[in-house]
Write an enzyme that holds these catalytic residues in place. Structure first.
Site: not given
Length: 75
Positions: A13-15
């Site tokens: 997942l981000c980042p």
């Protein structure tokens, strides 16, 4: 054009996809080509933004059945 380095960031997942891309690019010579595979939808915004900010070339970005594939050239 065949990427020299592949980063598999699927499931992250981000980042994290962009952070992995940045770390790999730091260790490569100018002109090196990297392929990044990601499944996080936020990368669709984050990767082009990162490339623009850092001065790297985004050669292509495509969505192939939920897997986002980016090809980036280090500048």
């Amino acid at each position: 054009m065949e990427p020299l380095t592949r980063i598999d960031a699927r499931g992250l997942l981000c980042p994290l996809p962009v952070l992995r891309l940045r770390k790999v690019l730091e260790g490569l010579d100018r002109g090196a080509v990297v392929e990044l595979l990601a499944t996080d939808g936020a990368s669709w915004i984050d990767v082009p933004h990162f490339c623009a900010q850092a001065g790297h070339g985004l050669i292509s970005a495509e969505d192939t059945g939920g897997v986002l594939r980016y090809v980036v050239r280090k500048n």
